[in-house]
Write an enzyme that holds these catalytic residues in place. Sequence first.
Site, PDB file in Angstrom:
ATOM      1  N   HIS A 298      -6.376   5.693 -25.239  1.00  0.00           N
ATOM      2  CA  HIS A 298      -5.694   6.560 -26.313  1.00  0.00           C
ATOM      3  C   HIS A 298      -5.468   6.039 -27.618  1.00  0.00           C
ATOM      4  O   HIS A 298      -4.327   6.228 -28.219  1.00  0.00           O
ATOM      5  CB  HIS A 298      -4.644   7.728 -25.657  1.00  0.00           C
TER       6      HIS A 298
ATOM      7  N   ASN B 111      -3.738  11.580 -16.733  1.00  0.00           N
ATOM      8  CA  ASN B 111      -3.203  10.857 -17.893  1.00  0.00           C
ATOM      9  C   ASN B 111      -1.803  10.653 -17.477  1.00  0.00           C
ATOM     10  O   ASN B 111      -1.224  11.269 -16.761  1.00  0.00           O
ATOM     11  CB  ASN B 111      -3.085  11.953 -19.185  1.00  0.00           C
TER      12      ASN B 111
ATOM     13  N   TYR C 203      -6.742  10.046 -31.132  1.00  0.00           N
ATOM     14  CA  TYR C 203      -5.020   9.929 -30.939  1.00  0.00           C
ATOM     15  C   TYR C 203      -4.495   8.849 -31.865  1.00  0.00           C
ATOM     16  O   TYR C 203      -3.181   8.722 -31.960  1.00  0.00           O
ATOM     17  CB  TYR C 203      -5.158   9.273 -29.298  1.00  0.00           C
TER      18      TYR C 203
ATOM     19  N   ARG D 149       3.731  20.332 -18.766  1.00  0.00           N
ATOM     20  CA  ARG D 149       3.005  19.631 -19.836  1.00  0.00           C
ATOM     21  C   ARG D 149       3.709  20.357 -21.267  1.00  0.00           C
ATOM     22  O   ARG D 149       3.786  19.825 -22.215  1.00  0.00           O
ATOM     23  CB  ARG D 149       1.894  20.109 -19.926  1.00  0.00           C
TER      24      ARG D 149
ATOM     25  N   CYS E 222     -11.958   7.634 -19.239  1.00  0.00           N
ATOM     26  CA  CYS E 222     -11.616   8.532 -20.177  1.00  0.00           C
ATOM     27  C   CYS E 222     -12.752   9.093 -21.031  1.00  0.00           C
ATOM     28  O   CYS E 222     -13.965   8.041 -20.930  1.00  0.00           O
ATOM     29  CB  CYS E 222     -10.541   7.986 -21.290  1.00  0.00           C
TER      30      CYS E 222
END
Length: 429
Positions: free
Chosen positions: A197, A147, A251, A93, A167
């Site tokens: 998102h 995700n 987002y 990540r 989500c």
Amino acid sequence: MSTLKLAIVGGGSTYTPELIDGFARLRDILPIGEIALIDPAEQRLELIAGLARRILARQGSPARVTTSTSVTSGVDGADAVLLQLRIGGQSARHRDETWPLECGCVGQETVGAGGLAKALRTVPVVLDIAEQVRASNPAAWLIDFTNPVGIVTRALQDAGHRAIGLCNVAIGFQRKFAAHLGVEPERIRLEHVGLNHLTWERGVTLLDEPDGESGREVLPELLDRFGERVAQDVRMPLTLLESLGVVPSYYLRYYYQHDAVVRELGARPSRAEEVAALERQLLALYANPSLNTKPELLAQRGGAFYSEAAVQLIAALLGTDGRSRTQVVTTRNDGILPQLPDAAVIEAPATVDAKGVRPLPQRPLPPLFAGLVAHVASYEELAVRAAVAGGRARVFDALLAHPLIGQLDLADQLTDRLIAHNHGYLSWA
């Protein structure tokens, strides 16, 4: 009523106690007999399982916790399988959040080139897990928290799996709006629409009674009375929200304020570094044998209200409380947004019950939103192709199609960086 078996793939996550707490608190609508935690990290898995057992015991839940490093054995007999994976961990990540910045692009685990990298690592693993679930129990539901939820859910549905994405953005807005208005969350119904998102709250109904059908529109009132707080939550100017007449999800900031976000991200530690530090603290807390509640520190990990959303969704899908629910989910479009292909995966309210998931009709999206939704949906289709079939050309196509990239030289540079940073996870590289 017979009890259920739930399996959590990625059960060794530091986030798992949040789910366990929700399962314990809401056991009246979701009677669970067994929770199977599945994770290859055996030592961490047993640590999480110990805390899970203490949380359940403290709240009087009869559910037992089992552990397995094998997906096949862990999901055997499961009524629902929850997917919460992070292939490559926080180190991967961190790379997703940093190398795109070298090209002047946002670094984020679900948006842009970083989001594509995570999808390429994740989709093949999730599809393999889904095949094991199908072989063991084809009637089981797959609930995807992993995700990028939109891309992962589309890959699962394209492969014919009984899958739904979930989500916490919508339930987060529901809880915050309810708190502003001083009402029960069950009296707030959202007109939430878009892609995972990439959503907007373009209507907020205050129901006359919890989970009722009649009510009044209160979004203008929310923006008038609490606009500054709402704007702070999504980290965008109130003037933008007033101009749009909607509340965009956080987002959308990556699209509406891309360059400002890139500058911010380049000037501070990555979110992965912050989460890794939090996880070390959480694991130290979890190791305390006297701890039998989820610690307050877990709230900083993210994913607020996921457990409530998960319980409501699973209870409706499995029919444990004998009722239909209206819940925001990530699922197949099937004509709900006519500008998108039926196979596209959207995020919108749906009727959920033991018969399945049926997205509710939506008003047409205005051009300001419809164009961006169509653009990102096309990118997601290409991202699934790249994740499933592999190949540099498919990765390049997906990046070129992304609205935050879209330039030949930039897509070329990002493609090379993505492959270099993820070479060990890409079987075709």
